[in-house]
Enzyme design. Structure first.
Site, PDB file in Angstrom:
ATOM      1  CG  ASP A  13      -1.826  -1.231   0.992  1.00 46.09           C
ATOM      2  OD1 ASP A  13      -2.154  -1.557   0.046  1.00 46.09           O
ATOM      3  OD2 ASP A  13      -2.164  -1.648   2.160  1.00 46.09           O
ATOM      4  CD  GLU A  14       4.633  -0.482  -0.438  1.00 41.30           C
ATOM      5  OE1 GLU A  14       3.735  -0.747  -1.069  1.00 41.30           O
ATOM      6  OE2 GLU A  14       5.282  -1.343   0.230  1.00 41.30           O
ATOM      7  CE  LYS A  16       2.548  -2.598  -4.351  1.00 44.93           C
ATOM      8  NZ  LYS A  16       1.966  -2.121  -3.166  1.00 44.93           N
ATOM      9  CE  LYS A  18       1.001  10.296  -7.494  1.00 44.09           C
ATOM     10  NZ  LYS A  18       0.550  11.664  -7.301  1.00 44.09           N
ATOM     11  N   GLY A  40      -4.569  -4.178  -3.930  1.00 42.06           N
ATOM     12  CA  GLY A  40      -5.488  -3.111  -4.168  1.00 42.06           C
ATOM     13  C   GLY A  40      -4.664  -1.828  -4.630  1.00 42.06           C
ATOM     14  CG  HIS A  41      -1.975  -1.975  -6.904  1.00 39.28           C
ATOM     15  ND1 HIS A  41      -0.898  -2.500  -7.999  1.00 39.28           N
ATOM     16  CD2 HIS A  41      -1.829  -2.610  -5.729  1.00 39.28           C
ATOM     17  CE1 HIS A  41      -0.017  -3.293  -7.283  1.00 39.28           C
ATOM     18  NE2 HIS A  41      -0.559  -3.532  -5.942  1.00 39.28           N
ATOM     19  NE  ARG A 139       5.368 -31.463  -6.919  1.00 36.66           N
ATOM     20  CZ  ARG A 139       6.313 -32.266  -6.440  1.00 36.66           C
ATOM     21  NH1 ARG A 139       7.175 -32.627  -6.813  1.00 36.66           N
ATOM     22  NH2 ARG A 139       6.189 -32.537  -4.953  1.00 36.66           N
ATOM     23  CD  GLN A 221       0.621  -8.745  -2.577  1.00 35.97           C
ATOM     24  OE1 GLN A 221       1.068  -9.604  -3.460  1.00 35.97           O
ATOM     25  NE2 GLN A 221      -0.728  -8.533  -2.914  1.00 35.97           N
ATOM     26  CB  THR A 236       1.360 -12.260   0.693  1.00 39.12           C
ATOM     27  OG1 THR A 236       0.414 -12.700  -0.117  1.00 39.12           O
ATOM     28  CG2 THR A 236       2.568 -11.715  -0.264  1.00 39.12           C
ATOM     29  CB  VAL A 411       3.019  16.357  -3.170  1.00 41.24           C
ATOM     30  CG1 VAL A 411       4.362  16.477  -2.728  1.00 41.24           C
ATOM     31  CG2 VAL A 411       2.472  16.988  -4.676  1.00 41.24           C
TER      32      VAL A 411
HETATM   33  P1  GDP Z   1      -0.617   0.316  -3.705  1.00 40.25           P
HETATM   34  O1  GDP Z   1      -1.289  -0.783  -2.966  1.00 40.25           O
HETATM   35  O2  GDP Z   1       0.506   0.678  -3.223  1.00 40.25           O
HETATM   36  O3  GDP Z   1      -0.984   0.822  -4.870  1.00 40.25           O
HETATM   37  O4  GDP Z   1      -1.431   1.531  -2.738  1.00 40.25           O
HETATM   38  P2  GDP Z   1      -2.628   1.615  -2.339  1.00 40.25           P
HETATM   39  O5  GDP Z   1      -3.631   1.991  -3.373  1.00 40.25           O
HETATM   40  O6  GDP Z   1      -3.355   0.561  -1.818  1.00 40.25           O
HETATM   41  O7  GDP Z   1      -2.975   2.969  -1.128  1.00 40.25           O
HETATM   42  C1  GDP Z   1      -2.362   4.033  -1.477  1.00 40.25           C
HETATM   43  C2  GDP Z   1      -3.370   5.058  -1.167  1.00 40.25           C
HETATM   44  O8  GDP Z   1      -2.611   6.339  -0.807  1.00 40.25           O
HETATM   45  C3  GDP Z   1      -4.537   5.347  -2.118  1.00 40.25           C
HETATM   46  O9  GDP Z   1      -5.578   5.732  -1.725  1.00 40.25           O
HETATM   47  C4  GDP Z   1      -3.933   6.193  -3.144  1.00 40.25           C
HETATM   48  O10 GDP Z   1      -4.623   7.153  -4.075  1.00 40.25           O
HETATM   49  C5  GDP Z   1      -3.225   7.270  -2.236  1.00 40.25           C
HETATM   50  N1  GDP Z   1      -1.932   7.831  -2.660  1.00 40.25           N
HETATM   51  C6  GDP Z   1      -0.972   7.461  -3.440  1.00 40.25           C
HETATM   52  N2  GDP Z   1      -0.058   8.819  -3.378  1.00 40.25           N
HETATM   53  C7  GDP Z   1      -0.368   9.826  -2.464  1.00 40.25           C
HETATM   54  C8  GDP Z   1       0.138  10.886  -2.202  1.00 40.25           C
HETATM   55  O11 GDP Z   1       1.279  11.117  -2.451  1.00 40.25           O
HETATM   56  N3  GDP Z   1      -0.492  11.519  -1.466  1.00 40.25           N
HETATM   57  C9  GDP Z   1      -1.798  11.040  -0.820  1.00 40.25           C
HETATM   58  N4  GDP Z   1      -2.463  12.002   0.048  1.00 40.25           N
HETATM   59  N5  GDP Z   1      -2.545   9.920  -1.136  1.00 40.25           N
HETATM   60  C10 GDP Z   1      -1.836   9.196  -2.130  1.00 40.25           C
HETATM   61  P1  IMO Z   2      -0.845  -3.922  -2.020  1.00 49.43           P
HETATM   62  O1  IMO Z   2      -0.360  -4.798  -3.522  1.00 49.43           O
HETATM   63  C1  IMO Z   2      -0.989  -4.578   1.958  1.00 49.43           C
HETATM   64  C2  IMO Z   2      -1.151  -8.684   3.844  1.00 49.43           C
HETATM   65  C3  IMO Z   2      -2.435  -8.936   4.415  1.00 49.43           C
HETATM   66  C4  IMO Z   2      -1.953  -9.996   5.369  1.00 49.43           C
HETATM   67  C5  IMO Z   2      -0.791 -10.583   4.736  1.00 49.43           C
HETATM   68  C6  IMO Z   2      -1.241 -12.005   4.026  1.00 49.43           C
HETATM   69  O2  IMO Z   2      -2.344  -3.370  -2.172  1.00 49.43           O
HETATM   70  O3  IMO Z   2       0.064  -3.428  -1.653  1.00 49.43           O
HETATM   71  P2  IMO Z   2      -2.781 -12.827   1.907  1.00 49.43           P
HETATM   72  O4  IMO Z   2      -4.239 -12.364   1.685  1.00 49.43           O
HETATM   73  O5  IMO Z   2      -1.816 -12.108   0.659  1.00 49.43           O
HETATM   74  O6  IMO Z   2      -2.390 -14.072   2.229  1.00 49.43           O
HETATM   75  O7  IMO Z   2      -2.456 -12.009   3.334  1.00 49.43           O
HETATM   76  O8  IMO Z   2      -0.535  -9.900   3.554  1.00 49.43           O
HETATM   77  N1  IMO Z   2      -1.310  -8.001   2.449  1.00 49.43           N
HETATM   78  C7  IMO Z   2      -1.283  -6.867   1.700  1.00 49.43           C
HETATM   79  N2  IMO Z   2      -0.991  -5.721   2.834  1.00 49.43           N
HETATM   80  N3  IMO Z   2      -1.196  -4.555   0.812  1.00 49.43           N
HETATM   81  C8  IMO Z   2      -1.281  -5.582   0.012  1.00 49.43           C
HETATM   82  O9  IMO Z   2      -1.199  -5.425  -1.450  1.00 49.43           O
HETATM   83  C9  IMO Z   2      -1.384  -6.535   0.622  1.00 49.43           C
HETATM   84  N4  IMO Z   2      -1.834  -8.026  -0.038  1.00 49.43           N
HETATM   85  C10 IMO Z   2      -1.555  -8.744   1.089  1.00 49.43           C
HETATM   86  O10 IMO Z   2      -3.007  -7.834   4.934  1.00 49.43           O
HETATM   87  O11 IMO Z   2      -1.129  -9.303   6.566  1.00 49.43           O
HETATM   88 MG    MG Z   3      -2.912  -1.600  -1.907  1.00 52.80          MG
END
Ligand code: GDP
Ligand code: IMO
Ligand code: MG
Length: 426
Positions: A13-14, A16, A18, A40-41, A139, A221, A236, A411
């Site tokens: 959830d960093e 990625k 975006k 979830g991106h 397998r 992840q 994961t 930002v």
């Molecule tokens: P991902 O899984 O790494 O793609 O990240 P997620 O989409 O799960 O979570 C990142 C969240 O932060 C999303 O709601 C993005 O829209 C939001 N986001 C991404 N970059 C920025 C940023 O620079 N600032 C803010 N405020 N939100 C951001």
């Molecule tokens: P994105 O791509 C954050 C976490 C789950 C749990 C562990 C194992 O959006 O960054 P799983 O269902 O994969 O067996 O769960 O990994 N997890 C994530 N946490 N972002 C994700 O994906 C994740 N996908 C799995 O919360 O702790």
């Molecule tokens: Mg995510």
């Protein structure tokens, strides 16, 4: 040659999605190499918000080839839903390709994931990821190509597998099993709908690289969720790290030119497991509120804390990061001072390297440095010069502590809210 691997440098959830969408404007091909619908991106463009789970975050560009590689476990029902959802919003998905080698997430994998998680307490996304990868390694899984081909051999293996899974359901969990005929019809119907997207994707990606096209590998992840290098067992079941891009797509390491680590300006984690810089106070609440830290896939509140550069240095080592993308810098706007973890204190000892096991990590206390905040809205900044001095100093400190330059700084969630310091694609 221009192939960039984008990886999460923390616990997922960093941002990625975006950053992938941003880079996809210049890329010819975006490739997912692991994970499944647990990802979830989020991509925000103008007033529109897209949540992508299996489809690469380059899909908003009709010219960009979007590939689901062999390392991704595919839930066909979820993928069809995602394709339909995008098409309803006017997004062309004809540029999507799915590997014939991708393992399929079956309904029994999802059910077993739910049941097992009650015992393990990992806090999975319940998307069937662990059980699907376990069957692949054991397998006893099925690939997209197996289902497409069908035939006697497939049916026999599938029937035997349902019988086996039904014993588990009935004898271990005292639950009803699955109906072979019904599931067979369901998966054949789904494979028929996805047929036009299936391809030998290793060949497609290899050819794109050889032709000098710009290829972006989109990790799901993050480094600390990697099955081998993460905070096991709270991880994961795949390889989000850069090395996973080769295995999960069928290209060699010599084809990769750069590795971009995406890191939030602070740290979050969903699910269970140790988290040294976690803030269980009002500061953590501020990060969650301002950063809207709620899971894209499960809606769970994310645990929040200060930036941890022990983790980032580990991510540099494990992934061979050449560049950083620092996201969500704007979320720190209101803090008068901001902390950065630079080492851990473990039983009186100072640790500068990330520990190898979670029992140690669980006992680590963060050693912080404190930097002055900027207390100014930075969401309209479009260059480094637009950032307040203290925000620039914060970024410079991260670069100094990790030894890697920040090529991109985000930002805000929108495509435009992105500062570029150096170009990833040459
Ligand atoms: P991902 O899984 O790494 O793609 O990240 P997620 O989409 O799960 O979570 C990142 C969240 O932060 C999303 O709601 C993005 O829209 C939001 N986001 C991404 N970059 C920025 C940023 O620079 N600032 C803010 N405020 N939100 C951001
Ligand atoms: P994105 O791509 C954050 C976490 C789950 C749990 C562990 C194992 O959006 O960054 P799983 O269902 O994969 O067996 O769960 O990994 N997890 C994530 N946490 N972002 C994700 O994906 C994740 N996908 C799995 O919360 O702790
Ligand atoms: Mg995510």
């Amino acid at each position: 040659m221009s192939a960039v691997v984008l990886v999460g440098a923390q616990w997922g959830d960093e941002g990625k999605g975006k950053i992938t969408d941003f880079l996809a404007e210049k890329a010819n091909c975006v490739v997912r190499y692991q994970g499944g619908s647990n990802a979830g991106h989020t991509v925000e463009v103008s007033q529109e918000k897209f949540m992508l789970h299996l489809i690469p975050s380059g899909i908003l560009y009709p010219e960009t080839l979007c590939v689901i590689g062999n390392g991704v476990v595919v839930d066909m029902g979820k993928l069809i839903e995602e394709i339909d959802g995008l098409q309803k919003r006017g997004i062309d998905t004809s540029n999507l390709r799915i590997s014939l080698r991708s393992p399929v997430v079956m309904p029994y994998h999802k059910r077993i994931d739910e049941l097992e998680d009650r015992h393990t307490g990992i806090g999975t996304t319940k998307r069937g990821i662990g059980p699907a990868y376990a069957d692949k390694i054991n397998r006893i899984g099925f690939r997209m190509g197996d289902i497409l081909t069908g035939g006697k051999c497939f049916r026999e293996r599938f029937k035997a597998q349902i019988e086996y899974k039904n014993r588990i359901m009935e004898e271990i969990y005292q639950e009803d099993g699955f109906d072979y005929q019904q599931m067979l019809e369901e998966i054949f119907g789904q494979a028929e709908q996805l047929k036009k997207y299936l391809a030998d994707t290793s060949y497609l990606v290899y050819t794109a690289i050889k032709e000098g096209k710009k290829v972006l590998f989109e990790g799901a992840q993050g480094t600390l969720l990697d099955i081998d290098h993460g905070t096991y067992p709270y991880v994961t079941s795949s390889h989000p790290i850069a090395g996973g891009a080769c295995v999960g797509t069928g290209i060699g390491p010599t084809n990769i030119s750069k590795v971009l680590g995406v890191a939030k300006a602070y740290t979050t984690r969903v699910g269970e497991g140790p988290f040294p810089t976690e803030l269980n106070d009002f500061q953590g609440e501020i990060l969650r509120d301002k950063g809207q830290e709620y899971g894209t896939t499960t809606g769970r509140p994310r645990r929040c804390g200060w930036l941890d550069t022990v983790i980032l240095r580990y991510a540099v080592r494990i992934n061979g990061l050449t560049d950083l993308a620092i996201t969500k810098l704007d979320v720190l706007d209101s803090f008068p001072t901001i902390k950065i973890c630079v080492a851990y204190r473990y039983k009186g000892q100072l640790l500068t390297e990330f520990p190898n096991n979670i029992t140690i990590l669980d006992d680590c206390e963060p050693e912080y440095i404190e930097l002055p905040g900027w207390q100014e809205d930075i969401t309209a900044a479009s260059s480094m010069e637009d950032l307040p001095v203290n925000a620039r100093a914060y970024v410079a400190k991260i670069e100094e502590l990790t030894g890697v330059k920040a090529a991109i700084i985000a930002v805000g969630p929108k495509r435009k809210q992105t500062i570029v310091n150096s170009l990833l694609f040459t």
